[in-house]
Enzyme design. Structure first.
Site, PDB file in Angstrom:
ATOM      1  N   PHE A 233       0.883  -1.148  -0.153  1.00  0.00           N
ATOM      2  CA  PHE A 233       0.002   0.024   0.043  1.00  0.00           C
ATOM      3  C   PHE A 233       0.988   1.249  -0.009  1.00  0.00           C
ATOM      4  O   PHE A 233       0.776   2.177   0.751  1.00  0.00           O
ATOM      5  CB  PHE A 233      -0.842   0.066   1.272  1.00  0.00           C
ATOM      6  CG  PHE A 233      -1.576  -1.200   1.411  1.00  0.00           C
ATOM      7  CD1 PHE A 233      -2.880  -1.332   0.650  1.00  0.00           C
ATOM      8  CD2 PHE A 233      -1.252  -2.101   2.398  1.00  0.00           C
ATOM      9  CE1 PHE A 233      -3.559  -2.601   0.947  1.00  0.00           C
ATOM     10  CE2 PHE A 233      -2.072  -3.285   2.419  1.00  0.00           C
ATOM     11  CZ  PHE A 233      -3.297  -3.570   1.641  1.00  0.00           C
ATOM     12  N   CYS A 345      -5.312   2.668  10.113  1.00  0.00           N
ATOM     13  CA  CYS A 345      -5.705   3.917  10.291  1.00  0.00           C
ATOM     14  C   CYS A 345      -7.329   3.922  10.609  1.00  0.00           C
ATOM     15  O   CYS A 345      -8.004   5.129  10.286  1.00  0.00           O
ATOM     16  CB  CYS A 345      -5.288   4.964   9.077  1.00  0.00           C
ATOM     17  SG  CYS A 345      -6.154   4.374   7.538  1.00  0.00           S
TER      18      CYS A 345
END
Ligand code: SAH
Length: 401
Positions: A233, A345
């Site tokens: 990512f 997150c």
């Protein structure tokens, strides 16, 4: 002045200076405030609790500016909050040109995000209160920072809940360039403030990028050769560049977005890293990790920094399974003695749950792992102790033994 009167007992969170008032807590209003208008919040018994911005369509019906009855919410009040926020970030400027100068609730400006990239500011007005003060806030920011311009990226879907339209435009000063170049810890990054994620860059990962850089440097010192690392990512290459700067021999970076990878490659060129040290792979990380294992790949360091898998508590089970999957398959690729940096997150997933999920992956992988450190966002994303909802980014540094 309109009074917002709470239901009996609903003052408890405000007495603990938590800034949010839900629609379900409201007994009545003494008038009809406009969108974002300041109201006086009173308990059922008539006790003053706070000054707050009213948002008639939102489940978060009002967000508090201040718990001090003597304060007036006017231009000079905003000036003092903004100056205080800017001053608090001053020390970071020796390290970086990318700084979150205003972080909403933590800076007593609920719903306002302001990021600085060199000579530019990028704003996000995510609540009716700050939207109502938009022009004043923009003037104060120009006056106090001396930037060339302010670009407004108020395109978060959360604006609809506040009864606001999305807006993306130059708010003050000049039009920013297509890519703003900033430096951080000696590395150059290009930032697209128009189309990039958030306001263009994951400012919050600064300290963790530096950690990756240090791990790469320490590895090289210890082994006399650079590490082989996998950055999953990778977006525009934040961690990849940090690893290359630290002396990694080879960094494989994976992302599903061709646009992000193109920017990441430009960023690597910007820093003059030899192209043969990096490989940029457009793939789905879930699949890539399985294929890499089948191919017998292994790495000295694996980084997992996925997008938010849980957008709310409702999605927590599905998100936990996704985190477990990438962590299990990521761990399997780490060499004995290597490290894993893994992040979440998702604000809806707290640090304890995240740690449990990662521990589950460790157990299933049949590896032994130490937790070396808990990681989080940088000092420009402080957590207001009275508003724990501000905590979202968490990470773990694991060493495989
Ligand atoms: N680590 C980055 C930020 C990651 S943002 C940094 O520090 O800058 C999340 C990234 O994951 C985005 O770039 C998005 O394109 C990518 N992404 C989302 N789902 C993906 C998937 N299933 N496989 C690969 N990449 C994915």
């Amino acid at each position: 002045m309109v009074d917002l009167i709470l239901k009996k007992g609903k003052e408890r969170s405000l007495l603990r200076r938590h800034p949010w008032i839900y629609d379900t807590a409201v007994q009545k209003l003494t008038g009809t405030p406009s969108l974002g208008e300041t109201v006086r919040v009173l308990s059922k018994e008539g006790r003053f609790l706070a000054w707050a911005a009213y948002s008639k369509d939102s489940a978060l019906r009002a967000r508090c500016w201040s718990f001090d009855e003597t304060e007036r919410i006017d231009r000079s009040w905003f000036e003092s909050k903004i100056c205080k926020a800017l001053r608090a970030r001053e020390p970071l400027r020796t390290r970086t040109e990318a700084i979150r100068v205003i972080f909403g609730e933590a800076d007593q400006l609920p719903g306002l995000v302001v990021d600085r990239y060199g000579d530019w500011l990028v704003t996000q007005f995510q609540a009716a209160g700050v939207e109502a003060w938009r022009e004043e806030i923009a003037d104060i920011l120009m006056q106090e920072t001396g930037v060339k311009g302010i670009f407004d990226r108020s395109d978060a879907a959360t604006r609809h809940r506040e009864g606001l339209q999305e807006r993306v435009e130059v708010l003050r000063g000049q039009e920013p360039p297509a890519e703003i170049e900033i430096q951080e810890d000696g590395i150059r990054y290009g930032i697209d403030v128009r189309k990039g994620h958030k306001t263009g860059f994951y400012i919050d990962q600064r300290d963790n990028r530096l950690l990756a850089q240090k791990l790469a440097a320490a590895f090289k010192q210890r082994h006399g050769r650079g590490m082989r690392a996998l950055n999953c990512f990778c977006y525009t290459g934040g961690f990849s560049l940090a690893l290359l700067a630290g002396g990694a021999e080879e960094v494989i970076s994976v992302d599903s977005s061709a646009e992000a990878l193109a920017m990441a490659q430009r960023n690597a060129q910007r820093n003059g890293f030899a192209p043969e040290r990096s490989r940029w792979v457009q793939a789905d990380v879930f699949e890539y990790l399985r294929q890499a294992r089948d191919a017998g790949e292994s790495f000295d360091l694996v980084i997992l920094d996925p997008p938010k898998f849980a957008s709310s508590h409702k999605h927590i089970d599905r998100a936990a399974r996704a985190y477990k999957d990438i962590n299990l398959n990521g761990l399997r690729l780490v060499k004995e003695g290597g490290d894993l940096l893994t992040f979440s997150c998702s604000g809806a997933m707290d640090v304890d749950l995240f740690q449990k999920v990662v521990a589950g992956a460790v157990i299933d992988s049949r590896r032994e792992a130490w937790m070396i450190a808990r990681l989080g966002a940088g000092a420009d994303h402080p957590l207001m102790m009275t508003c724990p909802e501000g905590e979202y980014l968490k990470g773990l540094q694991l060493a495989l033994r």
